[in-house]
Scaffold this motif. Structure first.
Motif, mmCIF file in Angstrom:
data_model
loop_
_atom_site.group_PDB
_atom_site.id
_atom_site.type_symbol
_atom_site.label_atom_id
_atom_site.label_comp_id
_atom_site.label_asym_id
_atom_site.label_seq_id
_atom_site.Cartn_x
_atom_site.Cartn_y
_atom_site.Cartn_z
ATOM 1 N N PRO A 23 0.837 -1.194 0.000
ATOM 2 C CA PRO A 23 0.000 0.000 0.000
ATOM 3 C C PRO A 23 0.876 1.250 0.000
ATOM 4 N N LYS A 24 0.346 2.349 -0.499
ATOM 5 C CA LYS A 24 1.140 3.555 -0.706
ATOM 6 C C LYS A 24 1.803 4.060 0.577
ATOM 7 N N ALA A 25 1.097 3.983 1.704
ATOM 8 C CA ALA A 25 1.660 4.475 2.957
ATOM 9 C C ALA A 25 2.932 3.732 3.332
ATOM 10 N N LEU A 26 3.031 2.470 2.934
ATOM 11 C CA LEU A 26 4.219 1.673 3.205
ATOM 12 C C LEU A 26 5.245 1.831 2.091
ATOM 13 N N ALA A 27 4.762 1.781 0.854
ATOM 14 C CA ALA A 27 5.677 1.838 -0.292
ATOM 15 C C ALA A 27 6.462 3.149 -0.320
ATOM 16 N N ASP A 28 5.822 4.253 0.028
ATOM 17 C CA ASP A 28 6.518 5.542 -0.003
ATOM 18 C C ASP A 28 7.671 5.573 0.984
ATOM 19 N N LEU A 29 7.459 5.040 2.187
ATOM 20 C CA LEU A 29 8.537 5.040 3.179
ATOM 21 C C LEU A 29 9.667 4.115 2.749
ATOM 22 N N VAL A 30 9.331 2.970 2.169
ATOM 23 C CA VAL A 30 10.356 2.037 1.702
ATOM 24 C C VAL A 30 11.192 2.683 0.597
ATOM 25 N N THR A 31 10.521 3.300 -0.363
ATOM 26 C CA THR A 31 11.222 3.893 -1.500
ATOM 27 C C THR A 31 12.091 5.073 -1.075
ATOM 28 N N GLU A 32 11.497 6.022 -0.358
ATOM 29 C CA GLU A 32 12.241 7.207 0.046
ATOM 30 C C GLU A 32 13.295 6.865 1.108
ATOM 31 N N GLY A 33 12.975 5.917 1.988
ATOM 32 C CA GLY A 33 13.931 5.518 3.012
ATOM 33 C C GLY A 33 15.152 4.840 2.422
ATOM 34 N N ARG A 43 10.411 12.633 3.187
ATOM 35 C CA ARG A 43 9.467 13.715 3.485
ATOM 36 C C ARG A 43 8.785 13.465 4.834
ATOM 37 N N PRO A 44 8.669 14.487 5.671
ATOM 38 C CA PRO A 44 7.986 14.317 6.964
ATOM 39 C C PRO A 44 6.586 13.742 6.807
ATOM 40 N N SER A 45 5.896 14.137 5.734
ATOM 41 C CA SER A 45 4.529 13.648 5.527
ATOM 42 C C SER A 45 4.499 12.136 5.312
ATOM 43 N N GLU A 99 16.369 5.219 -0.587
ATOM 44 C CA GLU A 99 17.164 6.214 -1.301
ATOM 45 C C GLU A 99 17.933 7.107 -0.334
ATOM 46 N N ALA A 100 17.274 7.528 0.747
ATOM 47 C CA ALA A 100 17.915 8.434 1.701
ATOM 48 C C ALA A 100 19.014 7.739 2.493
ATOM 49 N N GLN A 101 18.808 6.465 2.830
ATOM 50 C CA GLN A 101 19.764 5.745 3.658
ATOM 51 C C GLN A 101 20.772 4.932 2.860
ATOM 52 N N GLY A 102 20.554 4.835 1.553
ATOM 53 C CA GLY A 102 21.484 4.076 0.721
ATOM 54 C C GLY A 102 21.463 2.590 0.992
ATOM 55 N N CYS A 103 20.285 2.064 1.346
ATOM 56 C CA CYS A 103 20.161 0.632 1.640
ATOM 57 C C CYS A 103 19.222 -0.025 0.636
#
Length: 384
Positions: free
Chosen positions: A35-45, A278-280, A47-51
């Motif tokens: 679901p989008k609420a999970l996928a967004d954190l996985v994708t952005e996380g 993103r904080p959101s 990229e941001a953490q390099g994992c």
């Protein structure tokens, strides 16, 4: 993917084929099924953490599993087969690959909820102490019933022995998340305080199915501890060499290893990035976990129990197709650890569908979209 599953639903069920069993190279985690609420954190996380995305996705699924807890089960066959939301996930990766920050990102909202519960408990304890002091100051003939202390709501544990975990589960019918940054401590801690050995592994296997936990104690006021539905989701990290040492033949033969959903992504070259989450995105994920933890349980206040969620007709058709194909492939395997792990993927497919469904909606039946997600993930990612 949507078109494929629509075509599946239009076709008659074929005889299950037996595909060849080949161990594949690492397959990227199917973020698209989340679901989008999970996928967004996985994708952005990631990229941001390099994992690798799977290093966030697996502990995230365990966190969602714990948040759903014993509130819901998925009903596969009326009267004989329901699966709980219990997921056990493990990130296997060498030191310095970002597995700990990735896990922290996924489970932080659970710890935040636990901190809030502890703060509320401490406030209630202060109020209780004041009431108890006033009660003691009264004449004994006028006191009435002694004020009872409050109980701290538990959501997460990190270093539990079975004996310490049992009374917590008895008072926490919804269930818990066991989060261990170094999972070797969990594996190596079985029976460590029992000179003649014990049944810790058997107890954990019971918790994997949210089964009954019965502990007899020689000390303490409560000699018998019974948790009717001992639900414990699990997530942790471990290094490959440590995993090989810790997963002894005894644990593999008992089926403990087969119950671990593991990811072992290839080591990535780490480079600086200005990418941020993103904080959101964090807020929406945290709100999702809060909503999952608010799903009411069935039964009564004294005897809470899970509510069974049935599948729609389309979802059931997909499930039957998956069940037949998966078991045909399992029969073609050569046995051993791989076959044991494969056999557990059957139940895990249903559990993943349940968790993904609850993320999308707290009401209704498990629909075909959730079944598409788990069928795709098991066929395309989890399978060897």
């Amino acid at each position: 993917m949507q078109a494929y599953f629509k075509e599946v639903l239009r076709q008659p069920d074929p005889e299950p084929t037996i595909p060849a069993v080949n161990v594949k190279v690492f397959t990227p985690f199917p973020v698209a099924v989340l679901p989008k609420a999970l996928a967004d954190l996985v994708t952005e996380g990631a990229e941001a953490q390099g994992c690798d995305p799977s290093q966030i996705a697996l502990p995230m699924l365990a966190a969602c599993s714990a948040a759903v807890g014993n509130s819901r089960q998925i009903l596969l066959k009326k009267g004989s087969w329901s699966e709980p939301a219990v997921l056990w996930t493990v990130t296997v990766s060498p030191s310095g690959t970002g597995k700990s920050p990735a896990m922290k990102l996924a489970i932080d909202p659970i710890y935040d909820a636990q901190k809030k519960a502890i703060a509320e408990y401490e406030k209630e304890m202060e109020e209780h102490q004041a009431r108890h002091d006033a009660w003691e100051d009264q004449n004994k003939s006028m006191r009435g019933a002694e004020p009872q202390p409050p109980t701290c709501a538990r959501i997460v544990v990190s270093q539990p022995t079975v004996e310490a975990l049992a009374p917590v589960l008895q008072k926490t019918p919804r269930g818990l998340l066991c989060a261990r940054d170094e999972l070797s401590g969990w594996l190596n801690g079985f029976n460590q305080y029992k000179a003649k050995g014990g049944a810790d592994v058997a107890c954990w296997l019971e918790m994997h199915r949210a089964g009954s936990l019965l502990i007899d104690r020689k000390t303490g006021d409560q000699k018998i501890i019974h948790a009717a539905r001992a639900f414990v989701a699990l997530t942790g990290t471990i290094q490959p060499a440590t995993l090989r040492r810790s997963l002894t033949p005894e644990y593999r033969e008992a089926g403990l290893a087969a119950r671990l959903l593991m990811t072992m992504p290839p080591k990535k070259k780490r480079q600086w990035t200005e990418a941020e989450i993103r904080p959101s995105v964090k807020e929406r994920y945290a709100a999702t976990l809060t909503a999952l933890m608010a799903i009411p349980m069935g039964g009564t206040a004294d005897e809470p129990e899970p509510i069974d969620l049935p599948m729609t007709a389309d979802a059931k058709k997909l499930w039957v197709r998956f069940y037949n194909e998966h078991n045909a492939a399992e029969q073609a395997s050569e046995g051993g650890d791989l076959a044991a792990a494969w056999s557990k993927l059957e139940g895990y497919a249903a559990r993943l569908a349940l968790v993904l469904h609850c993320v999308r909606s707290v009401n209704g039946e498990v629909d075909a979209s959730a079944v598409e997600a788990y069928v795709f993930s098991v066929h395309g990612y989890s399978r060897p």
